[in-house]
Design an enzyme around this catalytic site. Structure first.
Site, PDB file in Angstrom:
ATOM      1  N   GLU A   1     -50.097  58.163 110.562  1.00 54.66           N
ATOM      2  CA  GLU A   1     -51.420  57.924 109.995  1.00 54.66           C
ATOM      3  C   GLU A   1     -52.459  58.811 110.664  1.00 54.66           C
ATOM      4  O   GLU A   1     -52.368  59.104 111.855  1.00 54.66           O
ATOM      5  CB  GLU A   1     -51.806  56.448 110.168  1.00 54.66           C
ATOM      6  CG  GLU A   1     -50.927  55.546 109.325  1.00 54.66           C
ATOM      7  CD  GLU A   1     -51.203  54.060 109.513  1.00 54.66           C
ATOM      8  OE1 GLU A   1     -50.992  53.319 108.546  1.00 54.66           O
ATOM      9  OE2 GLU A   1     -51.613  53.636 110.601  1.00 54.66           O
TER      10      GLU A   1
ATOM     11  N   CYS B   1     -59.123  61.625 113.331  1.00 52.25           N
ATOM     12  CA  CYS B   1     -58.303  61.064 114.400  1.00 52.25           C
ATOM     13  C   CYS B   1     -56.844  61.376 114.079  1.00 52.25           C
ATOM     14  O   CYS B   1     -56.311  60.979 113.047  1.00 52.25           O
ATOM     15  CB  CYS B   1     -58.564  59.551 114.453  1.00 52.25           C
ATOM     16  SG  CYS B   1     -57.628  58.725 115.733  1.00 52.25           S
TER      17      CYS B   1
ATOM     18  N   CYS C   1     -44.997  55.242 119.555  1.00 48.77           N
ATOM     19  CA  CYS C   1     -45.464  55.585 120.904  1.00 48.77           C
ATOM     20  C   CYS C   1     -44.564  54.914 121.926  1.00 48.77           C
ATOM     21  O   CYS C   1     -44.198  53.757 121.763  1.00 48.77           O
ATOM     22  CB  CYS C   1     -46.902  55.103 121.094  1.00 48.77           C
ATOM     23  SG  CYS C   1     -47.600  55.558 122.706  1.00 48.77           S
TER      24      CYS C   1
ATOM     25  N   CYS D   1     -48.305  49.828 125.393  1.00 43.64           N
ATOM     26  CA  CYS D   1     -49.472  49.121 125.929  1.00 43.64           C
ATOM     27  C   CYS D   1     -49.579  47.781 125.180  1.00 43.64           C
ATOM     28  O   CYS D   1     -49.438  47.733 123.964  1.00 43.64           O
ATOM     29  CB  CYS D   1     -50.740  49.945 125.718  1.00 43.64           C
ATOM     30  SG  CYS D   1     -50.719  51.517 126.605  1.00 43.64           S
TER      31      CYS D   1
ATOM     32  N   CYS E   1     -51.962  47.230 122.072  1.00 43.84           N
ATOM     33  CA  CYS E   1     -51.942  48.252 121.018  1.00 43.84           C
ATOM     34  C   CYS E   1     -50.813  47.997 120.032  1.00 43.84           C
ATOM     35  O   CYS E   1     -49.666  47.849 120.425  1.00 43.84           O
ATOM     36  CB  CYS E   1     -51.791  49.636 121.651  1.00 43.84           C
ATOM     37  SG  CYS E   1     -51.682  50.965 120.439  1.00 43.84           S
TER      38      CYS E   1
ATOM     39  N   ASN F   1     -59.133  51.073 130.864  1.00 42.49           N
ATOM     40  CA  ASN F   1     -58.772  49.722 130.399  1.00 42.49           C
ATOM     41  C   ASN F   1     -58.590  48.643 131.451  1.00 42.49           C
ATOM     42  O   ASN F   1     -58.327  47.478 131.117  1.00 42.49           O
ATOM     43  CB  ASN F   1     -57.525  49.756 129.505  1.00 42.49           C
ATOM     44  CG  ASN F   1     -57.716  50.636 128.286  1.00 42.49           C
ATOM     45  OD1 ASN F   1     -58.850  50.940 127.931  1.00 42.49           O
ATOM     46  ND2 ASN F   1     -56.643  51.046 127.665  1.00 42.49           N
TER      47      ASN F   1
ATOM     48  N   CYS G   1     -58.899  51.655 116.376  1.00 39.83           N
ATOM     49  CA  CYS G   1     -58.138  51.969 117.579  1.00 39.83           C
ATOM     50  C   CYS G   1     -57.031  50.950 117.792  1.00 39.83           C
ATOM     51  O   CYS G   1     -57.276  49.754 117.777  1.00 39.83           O
ATOM     52  CB  CYS G   1     -59.028  51.930 118.817  1.00 39.83           C
ATOM     53  SG  CYS G   1     -60.370  53.072 118.774  1.00 39.83           S
TER      54      CYS G   1
HETATM   55  N1  SAH Z   1     -52.236  57.323 123.870  1.00 42.31           N
HETATM   56  C1  SAH Z   1     -53.581  57.787 123.836  1.00 42.31           C
HETATM   57  C2  SAH Z   1     -54.197  57.855 122.442  1.00 42.31           C
HETATM   58  C3  SAH Z   1     -53.943  56.682 121.505  1.00 42.31           C
HETATM   59  S1  SAH Z   1     -54.795  55.172 121.828  1.00 42.31           S
HETATM   60  C4  SAH Z   1     -54.444  56.935 124.756  1.00 42.31           C
HETATM   61  O1  SAH Z   1     -53.941  55.970 125.301  1.00 42.31           O
HETATM   62  O2  SAH Z   1     -55.598  57.284 124.975  1.00 42.31           O
HETATM   63  C5  SAH Z   1     -56.463  55.501 121.452  1.00 42.31           C
HETATM   64  C6  SAH Z   1     -57.435  54.513 122.089  1.00 42.31           C
HETATM   65  O3  SAH Z   1     -57.349  53.230 121.441  1.00 42.31           O
HETATM   66  C7  SAH Z   1     -57.167  54.244 123.566  1.00 42.31           C
HETATM   67  O4  SAH Z   1     -58.344  54.338 124.293  1.00 42.31           O
HETATM   68  C8  SAH Z   1     -56.660  52.822 123.572  1.00 42.31           C
HETATM   69  O5  SAH Z   1     -56.943  52.210 124.803  1.00 42.31           O
HETATM   70  C9  SAH Z   1     -57.401  52.210 122.414  1.00 42.31           C
HETATM   71  N2  SAH Z   1     -56.787  51.018 121.855  1.00 42.31           N
HETATM   72  C10 SAH Z   1     -55.485  50.775 121.678  1.00 42.31           C
HETATM   73  N3  SAH Z   1     -55.287  49.562 121.141  1.00 42.31           N
HETATM   74  C11 SAH Z   1     -56.511  49.019 120.948  1.00 42.31           C
HETATM   75  C12 SAH Z   1     -56.975  47.780 120.396  1.00 42.31           C
HETATM   76  N4  SAH Z   1     -56.131  46.869 119.928  1.00 42.31           N
HETATM   77  N5  SAH Z   1     -58.303  47.568 120.344  1.00 42.31           N
HETATM   78  C13 SAH Z   1     -59.175  48.517 120.797  1.00 42.31           C
HETATM   79  N6  SAH Z   1     -58.804  49.682 121.300  1.00 42.31           N
HETATM   80  C14 SAH Z   1     -57.484  49.933 121.392  1.00 42.31           C
END
Ligand code: SAH
Length: 343
Positions: free
Chosen positions: A90, A103, A110, A114, A117, A217, A334
């Site tokens: 996406e 984006c 991935c 995390c 996510c 985070n 995000c």
């Molecule tokens: N792997 C990279 C890019 C993808 S995540 C990274 O970690 O930066 C992009 C952003 O979305 C990151 O800052 C991550 O912390 C945030 N993110 C992931 N899941 C989220 C969620 N459920 N709510 C808000 N932000 C989130």
């Protein structure tokens, strides 16, 4: 058959040499492929027909296949792209007042898992190739050209995947994206977002002046390791040291992203620790209130808590922005991208 858009300039030069063609043919090919966004070899009228024919026998030019388009109430548009091997990724077009950001995903799924996510909760399939990263830009450009007179002005590698774990293809992409004979974006309009792969940050610092965003985070290793397992390999101190070195090499502000999760990392003590941790790094902080997804036990903090957290950081002298994620209603925000991975 290989997609010729997987070849960067150096590789095109080798290719041209192996065909015993004149060296400048490599520059012509490069311009057609990346700058002119050619969709077929037939367009390349200044390249001799015979050479084009021989290229066609070994290479093809892939076309981005848009499998679905979803438009959010707030104007963000999510493109679901089908790859040649039937995997899906996406990309999200985010129109703002003066700019339109795209984006971009760097991996199918991935590997970092995390906990907050959705992409991470669905597992990892593979790295994207250069052509698959570039095709996201072409797909978005064509899509918005048809819809409006807007242009993509900014590229953010913040979609599915961890860009610095696909460093080889991502570096090729960044160089072509920022090359005025390539995609021709200004380097300062390109941002790479990482969960904190320290060696990747080091390697990135030798490139052009891209923006670096680091997903922090949490303010203790204990909480961060719980949220982001990669923290066990690259703990906070290691990540922040890499950021300091990165900054010394290029004197450019770093963006720290901080997903605010209710009662997990949103205390005032966290805010104060953040101030101390980031001392000496020229940066801005983006607070991203947690975006929910099915199956998660996390919640977004109350508005008042978010504002208090921001206030402490502002008083600490930092530039702090609350980033309301766009496209929440179509799972384009995000951490909500999943590219139709198997449920
Ligand atoms: N792997 C990279 C890019 C993808 S995540 C990274 O970690 O930066 C992009 C952003 O979305 C990151 O800052 C991550 O912390 C945030 N993110 C992931 N899941 C989220 C969620 N459920 N709510 C808000 N932000 C989130």
């Amino acid at each position: 058959m290989e997609d010729i858009r997987n070849l960067e300039y150096r590789e095109l030069k080798d290719l041209v040499a192996s065909f015993a063609e004149k060296p400048y043919r490599a520059s012509q090919l490069y311009l057609w492929l990346f700058n002119q966004r050619a969709v077929s070899f037939d367009e390349m009228t200044d390249i001799p027909k015979g050479f084009r024919q021989r290229l066609k026998e070994r290479f093809y030019i892939s076309h981005p296949k848009i499998a679905a388009i979803e438009v959010s109430r707030d104007g963000a548009t999510k493109l679901l792209l089908e790859l040649d091997d039937k995997n899906y990724i996406e990309s999200v077009i985010i129109p703002e007042e003066k700019r339109t950001a795209l984006c971009i995903s760097s991996q199918v799924g991935c590997p970092l898992a995390c906990k907050f996510c959705m992409t991470g909760s669905k597992g990892f399939i593979r790295n994207l190739r250069l052509s698959e990263i570039i095709n996201q830009v072409f797909a978005a450009e064509r899509h918005i050209q048809l819809q409006s007179n807007r242009k993509i002005t900014n590229l953010v590698l913040m979609g599915m995947g961890e860009p610095l774990l696909n460093l080889e293809e991502v570096t090729k992409f960044l160089n072509i994206a920022a090359d005025q004979s390539g995609l021709a974006f200004a380097p300062r309009k390109i941002t790479v977002s990482t969960a904190g792969i320290a060696p990747g940050i080091e390697r990135l610092s030798s490139g052009a002046m891209f923006n670096l965003a680091v997903s922090l985070n949490a303010t203790t290793d204990e909480v961060r390791s719980r949220l982001m397992p990669i923290n066990k390999k690259y703990p906070l101190k290691v990540v922040l040291d890499a950021c300091r070195r990165y900054q010394r090499s290029r004197k450019r502000a770093i963006t720290f992203e901080y997903v605010l999760i209710k009662k997990i990392n949103d205390s005032l003590a966290d805010a104060h620790r953040l101030i101390t941790m980031l001392k000496g790094i020229e940066c801005k902080i983006n607070l991203i209130p947690f975006n929910t997804f099915p199956g998660t036990s996390f919640n977004k903090p109350e508005r008042g808590v978010i504002l208090e957290f921001q206030k402490v950081l502002l008083n600490g002298g930092y530039a702090v922005f609350i980033r309301e994620s766009r496209g929440d209603d179509i799972s384009a925000a995000c951490g909500q991208l999943r590219g139709k991975l198997v449920d």
